[in-house]
Scaffold this motif. Structure first.
Motif: not given
Length: 342
Positions: A226-236, A220-223, A327-335
């Protein structure tokens, strides 16, 4: 006549007036203080020896007179310039200057090396002791009734005429267009209130799982940072492709011909309008197969398409066209449950 001699420090040839003999001055080339040679004094010292030699062979010999007025000359005025006759540097001097220039390279390289080491150390400590974007997250599958995502397209900033936008919107209101595959179903349609909407549903072999990001404060802190920077290429990309979509479809309506490629616009418009910056840079992997992020609810949830019945999968940074993984992270998701929409 002038006195000519070489500076003992820089080897420049100097010329000074006779009146400066025996005085102190500055070399105009290197600035070294030096004593100007006195050739007349050397003549006076040599005169007695010559007289003794002549006395041994002759009974009478005239004595050599010292130059008149040699000791009465005034010192040259302060600041008097001394004429310099430049000559090429000697081999030793040239070697010294080259060696001095080479010696300046060492400190510069040392500074660059120290700066690089500092950056490397900072990166190491950040990687070792900084926030780690990894761990386990919880996912909840959407029921078939809730597995439908919609988004209204924003056309106010496209720079196109209202007539073009209205013509395309009316076309999709009259005839919705659907792109369907085993992965997903994407529909472009015009709602009753106007505009252009996209609707995404899972394909025949997939389902949508919402991943709860609130379980990892570091993420959440990473988002947040870096949220604005991450969103720039998507929006463009979304804005440029949306403009191209309206232009291509209006040309199709006016001139006919082949229908624009809706599969391409499914990804660049449909998905890009449903996700946010983080989802744009992430993907799910199930048994080494890649599945896309399809929605960001901006309430701590990312939605991924995965094969039906998936109980565990990984989410990580996707590789961009330039080869970078933002994005430098990696998570395991349990459904573990079924998502109860609010």
């Amino acid at each position: 006549m002038a006195i000519q001699f070489d500076c003992p420090y820089c080897t420049s040839t100097l010329k000074v007036p006779d009146a400066s003999a025996g005085k102190q001055g500055d070399c105009p080339r290197c600035g070294t203080k030096l004593v100007i040679p006195n050739p007349f004094a050397m003549s006076e010292q040599a005169a007695p020896a010559a007289q003794e030699t002549q006395a041994a062979s002759q009974t009478q010999a005239p004595a050599m007179d010292a130059p008149a007025g040699a000791s009465q000359e005034a010192a040259p005025p302060a600041g008097e310039s001394v004429a310099v006759q430049q000559r090429p540097l000697s081999t030793a001097t040239a070697q010294y200057l080259r060696k001095r220039r080479r010696s300046n390279v060492g400190p510069i390289l040392l500074i660059i090396l120290c700066f690089g080491l500092m950056l490397g150390a900072a990166g190491y400590f950040y990687y070792t002791y900084g926030p780690r974007l990894e761990g386990n997250l919880v996912g909840a599958r959407l029921s078939p009734e809730d597995a439908s995502l919609e988004q209204l397209q924003k056309t106010s900033d496209l720079g196109l005429s209202e007539d073009v936008i209205q013509a395309v919107n009316n076309s999709f209101k009259e005839t919705p267009r659907r792109v369907q595959s085993d992965l997903m179903e994407m529909t472009f349609f015009g709602p009753e209130q106007g505009g252009l909407k996209v609707r995404l549903k899972p394909g025949a072999k997939t389902e949508i799982v919402r991943v709860d990001l609130t379980g990892d404060p570091a993420l959440l802190e990473y988002i947040k940072q870096h949220g604005t920077q991450l969103d720039q290429p998507r929006y463009t990309e979304l804005q440029s492709q949306l403009e191209a979509f309206y232009t291509d479809w209006n040309r199709f309506l006016q001139e006919g011909g082949p229908m624009p490629d809706l599969i391409n616009y499914r990804n660049t418009i449909g998905l890009n309008s449903l996700i946010g910056g983080l989802g744009y840079h992430m993907e799910a992997r199930v048994n080494n197969r890649v599945f896309p992020c399809v929605h960001d609810d901006y309430d701590g949830g990312l939605y991924f398409l995965v094969p039906k019945g998936t109980l565990q999968f990984e989410i990580l940074g996707s590789q961009m066209e330039n080869g970078w993984t933002k994005f430098p992270g990696k998570y395991t998701v349990q459904v573990t449950q079924e998502y109860q929409g609010q």
